[in-house]
Design a protein around this motif. Structure first.
Motif, short mmCIF file in Angstrom:
data_model
loop_
_atom_site.label_atom_id
_atom_site.label_comp_id
_atom_site.label_asym_id
_atom_site.label_seq_id
_atom_site.Cartn_x
_atom_site.Cartn_y
_atom_site.Cartn_z
N GLU A 103 44.81 39.43 45.74
CA GLU A 103 45.82 38.70 46.50
C GLU A 103 46.34 37.53 45.69
O GLU A 103 45.65 36.99 44.83
CB GLU A 103 45.23 38.21 47.83
N HIS A 128 43.56 35.66 43.59
CA HIS A 128 42.13 35.74 43.86
C HIS A 128 41.78 37.13 44.38
O HIS A 128 42.63 37.86 44.88
CB HIS A 128 41.68 34.66 44.85
N ARG A 182 39.34 39.53 46.77
CA ARG A 182 38.45 39.64 47.93
C ARG A 182 37.65 40.93 47.82
O ARG A 182 38.15 41.95 47.37
CB ARG A 182 39.25 39.62 49.23
N THR A 192 31.68 44.70 53.81
CA THR A 192 33.04 44.20 53.56
C THR A 192 33.81 44.07 54.87
O THR A 192 33.76 44.97 55.72
CB THR A 192 33.81 45.15 52.62
N VAL A 201 39.87 43.14 54.74
CA VAL A 201 40.17 43.52 53.36
C VAL A 201 40.87 44.88 53.35
O VAL A 201 41.87 45.09 52.65
CB VAL A 201 38.89 43.56 52.50
N SER A 206 44.36 44.58 54.62
CA SER A 206 45.22 44.00 53.59
C SER A 206 45.63 45.05 52.56
O SER A 206 46.73 45.01 52.01
CB SER A 206 44.50 42.85 52.90
#
Length: 442
Positions: free
Chosen positions: A83, A215, A217, A284, A288, A291
């Motif tokens: 991201e 970054h 995730r 997780t 995520v 996304s």
């Protein structure tokens, strides 16, 4: 008996163009019909038992570990997301393609493809002209980048299990560097032209903030990715251990039907991969995957289509195994193109093994010592490059090709048709492969 294989390939090529909605709903039925059109005549000629055994050999020996590996990588990579405000420009895309290509030899072409495809799609979501990005993605990350280690692509793992040293394939660095340099040069100019047209139409990336911020995730999933890589390595090394063999030297396994057995190393590989996928999902956040626009459509399509491909290509492989030595292929140049041409449409792992066996049967006395015999270094380089590189020639040449296509389609990119993609490979890849053969294999 090769007609059903040709038929299923023709359906994959034509049906999405002429009846896309019908094809999407009825893929399992079409695959089942073509599979039966091979299995029933095979049963008439060779008996019902032989037909059942042939189908089970494809499913147990080849398809099961193949689809479990894809499933595991698909799940774990789907739980990692990149991201930030990094926009898809020609320079950024070249850098990502280069990174993914180098990554392919470390985590496999499938692993690198599943890891890189969604970030690249996100960064270029603002662009209208994107299909060429994913075509070159398939060329480089899903295929060519996997040539440096046995982890990179299954044919090289097959060679490793037959005695080819693990780090031998690092000899292919010059071929890799040439191909990557030429293709990235071509990609940059194609992408720059498309980028300028997008900008001219008023399209702009949605970038906010004072500087570029990126970054990751779900980074802990790299551990599960390494678990899968370890499982693949074990699958190539465990069969050679005495503890995994019976008194006759056969690999221990579970009997299924006739001579078909699920080997113990395969069971261990499958168990590790499925455990990695389960732990990935358990550890997780679902956010995520949201996304990443994670869905099961791509893996479902690959699972359905490739089960038919694996079953119906059996007679073609049988012909190749029976008559491969009679083809008069005796030079590295010939080996490169013969292995590559067949790897474009057949599974490149057994194709690699057939031509490795053919080369070893020619009585060479110097070169690489394998369990099949001695093969000259240049000949082995040609077979390895042909199997790995030319899997990029069609969507079915290598498993991640079709998965990248499906994920791209899901994200609104209208990928080329089966024949349309082949035009791209003929225009960009074949000239590069001609250059390879003239420089390295003459």
């Amino acid at each position: 008996m090769c007609i059903p294989f040709a038929g299923i390939l023709l359906c994959i090529a034509v049906m999405p163009l002429v009846a896309p909605a019908w094809w999407e709903r009825h893929q399992p039925i079409v695959v089942g019909i073509w599979s039966l059109l091979f299995l029933i005549p095979f049963a008439v000629v060779n008996g019902a038992g032989a037909s059942v055994q042939s189908a089970l050999e494809c499913l147990v020996d080849d398809y099961l570990t193949f689809i479990v590996l894809l499933f595991g990588l698909f799940c774990v990579a789907g739980n990692i997301t990149l991201e930030g405000d990094l926009a898809g420009s020609p320079r950024v895309n070249v850098a990502l393609l280069l990174f993914g290509t180098m990554l392919s030899s470390l985590v496999g072409t499938t692993g690198a493809s599943m890891l890189m495809v969604r970030p690249l799609l996100k960064m270029n979501a603002w662009r209208k002209r994107r299909r060429h990005i994913m075509v070159f993605f398939i060329f480089l990350i899903s295929n060519i980048g996997g040539c440096l280690t046995p982890i990179g692509d299954p044919p090289l793992l097959m060679g490793f299990s037959r005695g080819v040293p693990f780090f031998w394939s690092l000899r292919l660095v010059p071929m890799l560097l040439l191909n990557v340099a030429v293709l990235l040069f071509l990609f940059y100019h194609v992408d720059m032209r498309a980028y300028r047209r997008d900008i001219a139409e008023g399209r702009k990336p949605d970038i906010s903030g004072p500087g570029t911020q990126v970054h990751i995730r779900g980074l802990h999933n790299v551990v599960f990715l390494l678990m899968i890589v370890a499982a693949v390595i074990l699958s190539g090394t465990l069969p050679n251990l005495p503890a995994m063999q019976d008194a006759q030297g056969q690999v221990l396994g579970l009997p299924i039907f006739g001579e078909v057995r699920l080997t113990l190393p395969a069971v261990i590989e499958i168990a590790i991969i499925l455990l990695a996928a389960l732990l990935s999902f358990k550890t997780t956040s679902v956010e995520v995957r949201r996304s990443n626009h994670f869905t099961w459509g791509a893996i479902q399509e690959v699972a359905v289509l490739f089960i038919g491909i694996f079953i119906t290509m059996k007679p073609a492989l049988m012909l190749l195994q029976a008559h491969g030595a009679e083809l008069g292929i005796t030079t590295p140049f010939q080996m490169f193109w013969a292995t590559g041409a067949l790897s474009s449409f057949l599974d490149n792992t057994p194709t690699y093994l057939v031509f490795l066996t053919t080369a070893c049967a020619q009585g060479f006395t110097s070169g690489v010592n394998t369990t099949l015999g001695v093969v000259p270094v240049q000949m082995l380089e040609a077979i390895s490059c042909g199997a790995v590189f030319m899997g990029a020639n069609t969507y079915i040449g290598n498993a991640p090709n079709f998965m990248v296509k499906s994920i791209s389609d899901e994200n609104g990119i209208r990928m080329p048709s089966f024949f349309g993609y082949m035009l791209w490979s003929l225009g960009f890849l074949v000239p590069v492969f001609l250059l390879d053969s003239l420089i390295f294999f003459l």
